[in-house]
Design a protein around this motif. Structure first.
Motif, PDB file in Angstrom:
ATOM      1  N   LEU A  49     -10.764  37.009 -23.091  1.00 57.77           N
ATOM      2  CA  LEU A  49     -10.058  36.612 -22.748  1.00 57.77           C
ATOM      3  C   LEU A  49      -9.176  35.402 -22.945  1.00 57.77           C
ATOM      4  CD1 LEU A  49     -10.823  36.146 -18.881  1.00 57.77           C
ATOM      5  CD2 LEU A  49     -12.392  36.347 -20.293  1.00 57.77           C
ATOM      6  N   THR A  50      -8.022  35.188 -22.030  1.00 58.88           N
ATOM      7  CA  THR A  50      -7.071  33.626 -21.806  1.00 58.88           C
ATOM      8  C   THR A  50      -7.240  34.167 -20.465  1.00 58.88           C
ATOM      9  OG1 THR A  50      -4.454  34.601 -22.406  1.00 58.88           O
ATOM     10  CG2 THR A  50      -5.651  34.701 -24.214  1.00 58.88           C
ATOM     11  N   GLY A  51      -6.518  32.335 -20.532  1.00 56.84           N
ATOM     12  CA  GLY A  51      -6.209  32.153 -19.062  1.00 56.84           C
ATOM     13  C   GLY A  51      -5.255  33.006 -18.360  1.00 56.84           C
ATOM     14  N   GLU A  52      -4.588  33.994 -19.569  1.00 57.08           N
ATOM     15  CA  GLU A  52      -3.771  34.839 -18.527  1.00 57.08           C
ATOM     16  C   GLU A  52      -4.206  36.228 -17.619  1.00 57.08           C
ATOM     17  OE1 GLU A  52      -0.950  35.588 -21.853  1.00 57.08           O
ATOM     18  OE2 GLU A  52      -2.316  34.755 -23.345  1.00 57.08           O
ATOM     19  N   ASP A  53      -5.245  36.583 -18.693  1.00 53.81           N
ATOM     20  CA  ASP A  53      -5.528  37.524 -18.146  1.00 53.81           C
ATOM     21  C   ASP A  53      -6.360  37.383 -16.572  1.00 53.81           C
ATOM     22  OD1 ASP A  53      -5.625  39.324 -20.352  1.00 53.81           O
ATOM     23  OD2 ASP A  53      -6.574  38.038 -20.687  1.00 53.81           O
ATOM     24  N   ALA A  54      -6.249  38.646 -15.630  1.00 56.15           N
ATOM     25  CA  ALA A  54      -6.060  38.676 -14.421  1.00 56.15           C
ATOM     26  C   ALA A  54      -5.884  37.352 -13.199  1.00 56.15           C
ATOM     27  CB  ALA A  54      -7.651  38.860 -14.677  1.00 56.15           C
ATOM     28  N   HIS A  55      -5.080  36.385 -13.806  1.00 52.66           N
ATOM     29  CA  HIS A  55      -4.730  35.050 -13.550  1.00 52.66           C
ATOM     30  C   HIS A  55      -5.947  34.150 -13.686  1.00 52.66           C
ATOM     31  CE1 HIS A  55      -0.975  36.836 -10.421  1.00 52.66           C
ATOM     32  NE2 HIS A  55      -1.439  36.900 -11.712  1.00 52.66           N
ATOM     33  N   THR A  56      -6.229  34.092 -14.536  1.00 53.29           N
ATOM     34  CA  THR A  56      -7.729  33.191 -14.568  1.00 53.29           C
ATOM     35  C   THR A  56      -7.368  32.054 -14.280  1.00 53.29           C
ATOM     36  OG1 THR A  56      -8.939  34.886 -15.644  1.00 53.29           O
ATOM     37  CG2 THR A  56      -9.617  32.752 -15.635  1.00 53.29           C
ATOM     38  N   ILE A  57      -6.214  31.274 -14.862  1.00 54.45           N
ATOM     39  CA  ILE A  57      -5.417  29.876 -15.119  1.00 54.45           C
ATOM     40  C   ILE A  57      -4.196  29.605 -15.241  1.00 54.45           C
ATOM     41  CG2 ILE A  57      -5.110  27.886 -15.951  1.00 54.45           C
ATOM     42  CD1 ILE A  57      -7.517  28.633 -18.379  1.00 54.45           C
ATOM     43  N   THR A  58      -3.856  29.548 -13.891  1.00 58.03           N
ATOM     44  CA  THR A  58      -1.770  29.271 -13.444  1.00 58.03           C
ATOM     45  C   THR A  58      -2.098  27.536 -14.240  1.00 58.03           C
ATOM     46  OG1 THR A  58      -2.560  31.196 -12.020  1.00 58.03           O
ATOM     47  CG2 THR A  58      -0.504  29.284 -11.892  1.00 58.03           C
ATOM     48  N   ALA A  59      -0.801  27.329 -14.699  1.00 64.93           N
ATOM     49  CA  ALA A  59      -0.496  26.631 -14.573  1.00 64.93           C
ATOM     50  C   ALA A  59       1.139  25.744 -14.822  1.00 64.93           C
ATOM     51  CB  ALA A  59      -0.805  25.987 -16.420  1.00 64.93           C
ATOM     52  N   VAL A  60       1.423  24.256 -14.086  1.00 65.73           N
ATOM     53  CA  VAL A  60       2.777  24.230 -14.185  1.00 65.73           C
ATOM     54  C   VAL A  60       2.862  23.469 -15.327  1.00 65.73           C
ATOM     55  CG1 VAL A  60       3.342  24.095 -11.986  1.00 65.73           C
ATOM     56  CG2 VAL A  60       1.894  22.121 -12.845  1.00 65.73           C
ATOM     57  N   ARG A  61       4.483  23.009 -15.672  1.00 70.28           N
ATOM     58  CA  ARG A  61       4.598  22.547 -17.223  1.00 70.28           C
ATOM     59  C   ARG A  61       3.901  20.943 -16.864  1.00 70.28           C
ATOM     60  NH1 ARG A  61       8.221  22.167 -21.676  1.00 70.28           N
ATOM     61  NH2 ARG A  61       9.577  23.654 -21.148  1.00 70.28           N
ATOM     62  N   HIS A  62       3.624  20.223 -18.130  1.00 69.13           N
ATOM     63  CA  HIS A  62       2.429  18.843 -17.466  1.00 69.13           C
ATOM     64  C   HIS A  62       3.490  17.892 -18.240  1.00 69.13           C
ATOM     65  CE1 HIS A  62      -0.775  16.116 -17.491  1.00 69.13           C
ATOM     66  NE2 HIS A  62      -0.559  15.832 -18.868  1.00 69.13           N
ATOM     67  N   ARG A  63       3.453  16.873 -17.317  1.00 63.51           N
ATOM     68  CA  ARG A  63       4.204  15.532 -18.123  1.00 63.51           C
ATOM     69  C   ARG A  63       3.405  14.574 -17.526  1.00 63.51           C
ATOM     70  NH1 ARG A  63       8.594  18.795 -15.671  1.00 63.51           N
ATOM     71  NH2 ARG A  63      10.069  19.164 -17.079  1.00 63.51           N
ATOM     72  N   PRO A  64       2.388  14.199 -18.905  1.00 61.13           N
ATOM     73  CA  PRO A  64       1.670  13.269 -19.003  1.00 61.13           C
ATOM     74  C   PRO A  64       2.740  11.842 -19.218  1.00 61.13           C
ATOM     75  CG  PRO A  64       2.271  13.681 -20.945  1.00 61.13           C
ATOM     76  CD  PRO A  64       2.531  14.415 -20.810  1.00 61.13           C
ATOM     77  N   GLU A  65       2.036  10.964 -18.469  1.00 56.59           N
ATOM     78  CA  GLU A  65       2.306   9.305 -18.173  1.00 56.59           C
ATOM     79  C   GLU A  65       2.439   8.430 -19.550  1.00 56.59           C
ATOM     80  OE1 GLU A  65       2.773   6.855 -14.883  1.00 56.59           O
ATOM     81  OE2 GLU A  65       4.105   8.251 -13.693  1.00 56.59           O
ATOM     82  N   ILE A  66       3.192   8.350 -20.100  1.00 57.79           N
ATOM     83  CA  ILE A  66       3.021   7.162 -21.321  1.00 57.79           C
ATOM     84  C   ILE A  66       4.219   6.073 -20.882  1.00 57.79           C
ATOM     85  CG2 ILE A  66       3.340   6.632 -24.244  1.00 57.79           C
ATOM     86  CD1 ILE A  66       3.098   9.930 -24.791  1.00 57.79           C
ATOM     87  N   ASP A  67       3.373   4.131 -21.028  1.00 62.33           N
ATOM     88  CA  ASP A  67       3.708   3.668 -20.562  1.00 62.33           C
ATOM     89  C   ASP A  67       4.840   3.545 -19.380  1.00 62.33           C
ATOM     90  OD1 ASP A  67       3.023   2.411 -22.688  1.00 62.33           O
ATOM     91  OD2 ASP A  67       4.955   2.857 -24.150  1.00 62.33           O
ATOM     92  N   GLY A  68       4.032   4.047 -18.411  1.00 61.66           N
ATOM     93  CA  GLY A  68       4.363   4.706 -17.148  1.00 61.66           C
ATOM     94  C   GLY A  68       5.695   5.085 -16.808  1.00 61.66           C
ATOM     95  N   ARG A  69       6.332   6.260 -18.506  1.00 61.54           N
ATOM     96  CA  ARG A  69       7.307   7.945 -17.789  1.00 61.54           C
ATOM     97  C   ARG A  69       6.393   8.480 -18.358  1.00 61.54           C
ATOM     98  NH1 ARG A  69      11.936   4.736 -20.909  1.00 61.54           N
ATOM     99  NH2 ARG A  69      12.387   2.500 -19.737  1.00 61.54           N
ATOM    100  N   PRO A  70       7.054   9.520 -17.313  1.00 62.20           N
ATOM    101  CA  PRO A  70       6.095  10.630 -17.618  1.00 62.20           C
ATOM    102  C   PRO A  70       7.449  11.246 -19.265  1.00 62.20           C
ATOM    103  CG  PRO A  70       8.160  11.072 -16.056  1.00 62.20           C
ATOM    104  CD  PRO A  70       8.069   9.482 -16.335  1.00 62.20           C
ATOM    105  N   VAL A  71       6.484  11.935 -19.829  1.00 59.84           N
ATOM    106  CA  VAL A  71       7.683  12.297 -21.276  1.00 59.84           C
ATOM    107  C   VAL A  71       7.247  13.788 -20.878  1.00 59.84           C
ATOM    108  CG1 VAL A  71       7.119  10.356 -22.465  1.00 59.84           C
ATOM    109  CG2 VAL A  71       5.691  12.011 -22.472  1.00 59.84           C
ATOM    110  N   ASP A  72       8.494  14.830 -22.055  1.00 55.88           N
ATOM    111  CA  ASP A  72       8.137  16.504 -22.190  1.00 55.88           C
ATOM    112  C   ASP A  72       7.693  16.650 -23.016  1.00 55.88           C
ATOM    113  OD1 ASP A  72       8.728  18.739 -21.854  1.00 55.88           O
ATOM    114  OD2 ASP A  72      11.316  18.443 -21.982  1.00 55.88           O
ATOM    115  N   ILE A  73       6.281  17.195 -23.351  1.00 51.21           N
ATOM    116  CA  ILE A  73       5.743  17.676 -24.295  1.00 51.21           C
ATOM    117  C   ILE A  73       6.023  19.175 -25.186  1.00 51.21           C
ATOM    118  CG2 ILE A  73       4.341  15.594 -24.929  1.00 51.21           C
ATOM    119  CD1 ILE A  73       1.714  16.970 -23.229  1.00 51.21           C
ATOM    120  N   GLY A  74       6.523  19.952 -23.881  1.00 53.62           N
ATOM    121  CA  GLY A  74       7.059  21.310 -24.176  1.00 53.62           C
ATOM    122  C   GLY A  74       6.294  22.072 -23.388  1.00 53.62           C
TER     123      GLY A  74
END
Ligand SMILES: Nc1ncnc2c1ncn2[C@@H]1O[C@H](COP(=O)(O)OP(=O)(O)O)[C@@H](O)[C@H]1O
Ligand SMILES: CC(=O)N[C@@H](CCC(=O)OP(=O)(O)O)C(=O)O
Length: 294
Positions: free
Chosen positions: A118-143
């Motif tokens: 299965l993948t995390g999609e199946d039966a709501h196993t894993i739910t996520a929001v868009r991750h914006r990691p901080e690099i040098d103190g600033r959030p970056v868009d990694i798609g």
């Protein structure tokens, strides 16, 4: 006698872990070798028949990079995570769910009707929001990279109760926008281990464990507490970061031990479990005494 000795060494472990859940993360780098893959499948099936409840979470970084290359999409990593465009996400999903997961399920099922993918999609196993990691103190868009917000263990628990071995691809669904997200497989394994109340998280990788002073030394740290690991985290680099952050998250959230072991060694899972010495690096919660955490 050596054979009997090895089995006897495993007895206390087996007694203590009977019926317990073990989450095993199999990394893309250890998956390149055919013999390693089938030895891995044997180990997991062995655990299942020895009365444990193994759950496999798999990666596939090198396989994704190769497929993206074939599609003419360059691979780029920021903060240790793959920058994932919409087009790249289609490839990630195809490779993880359609290729790597299918292969592992096939290898496990050579031993009987055991594995269900299965993948995390199946039966709501894993739910996520868009991750914006901080690099040098600033959030970056990694798609389309996801930060896990919720785990629903229902489907995995049902499979375990039915005696099956769940094989989970690290893809998450989004709660609100109908998309899917690419999640680092170490992070997904740690989150699942915590949510399942697993006894142990085992992360197989392509080094012996956590090196004390990498890359200058190959002295492996065999055991460390959550607080000791927390202090080390800022010094770690590349692929070790999500692994050790995952181990820390797991032991801080109810998992009794988290281990990083060398997936290049055939039957490393059985060696870790069924012999007194153990191999690799073991992380334990603060306050665990040595004897308790083996
Ligand atoms: N302190 C460290 N100890 C061991 N490996 C380290 C350390 N710091 C960074 N690394 C790197 O992390 C890599 C493992 O992560 P990764 O390549 O993502 O593996 P996998 O594909 O198994 O998830 C090692 O091959 C090594 O290059
Ligand atoms: C967001 C992110 O980086 N996702 C990873 C998912 C696969 C993975 O984690 O595979 P390994 O365990 O083999 O490294 C990727 O796209 O490579």
């Amino acid at each position: 006698m050596p054979k009997a000795q090895t089995l006897i060494e495993a007895l206390p472990w087996l007694t203590r872990h009977h019926g317990r859940t073990v989450v095993i993360k199999f990394g893309g780098n250890a998956m390149i070798d055919e013999e390693l893959k089938s030895a891995f499948a044997q180990d997991v099936v062995f655990l299942r028949h020895a009365g444990l409840r193994p759950v496999v979470v798999h990666g596939g970084g090198p396989q994704i990079s190769a497929a993206l290359d074939r599609h003419g999409i360059p691979s780029e990593f920021k903060a240790g995570l793959r920058v994932t465009s919409e087009d790249a996400m289609d490839v990630v999903r195809m490779v993880l769910a359609g290729q790597v997961q299918r292969e592992l399920v096939g290898l496990l099922n050579r031993h009987g009707p055991l594995a269900v993918g299965l993948t995390g999609e199946d039966a709501h196993t894993i739910t996520a929001v868009r991750h914006r990691p901080e690099i040098d103190g600033r959030p970056v868009d990694i798609g389309r990279v996801g930060e896990i917000t919720r785990i629903d263990t229902g489907a995995i628990e049902a499979l375990l109760a039915d005696g099956r071995i769940p094989v989970v691809s690290s893809i998450a669904r989004s709660q609100d926008d109908g998309h899917v997200y690419n999640v680092n497989a170490d992070t997904a394994a740690a989150a699942l281990a915590a949510a399942l109340g697993a006894e142990t998280l085992m992360v197989l990788t392509d080094v012996e464990g956590l090196y004390e002073d990498w890359p200058d030394s190959d002295e492996v740290i065999s055991r460390l507490t959550a607080s000791q690991l927390e202090k080390l985290l800022p010094e770690l680099s590349s692929g070790m970061v999500p692994k050790m952050e995952g181990c820390l998250f797991a032991v801080r959230n109810g998992v009794r031990t988290a281990r990083v072991i060398d997936g290049r060694v055939q039957h490393s899972i059985l060696l870790e479990i069924f012999t007194d010495e153990g191999i690799g690096t073991m992380v334990v919660p603060d306050g665990s005494d040595q004897g308790d955490a083996v």
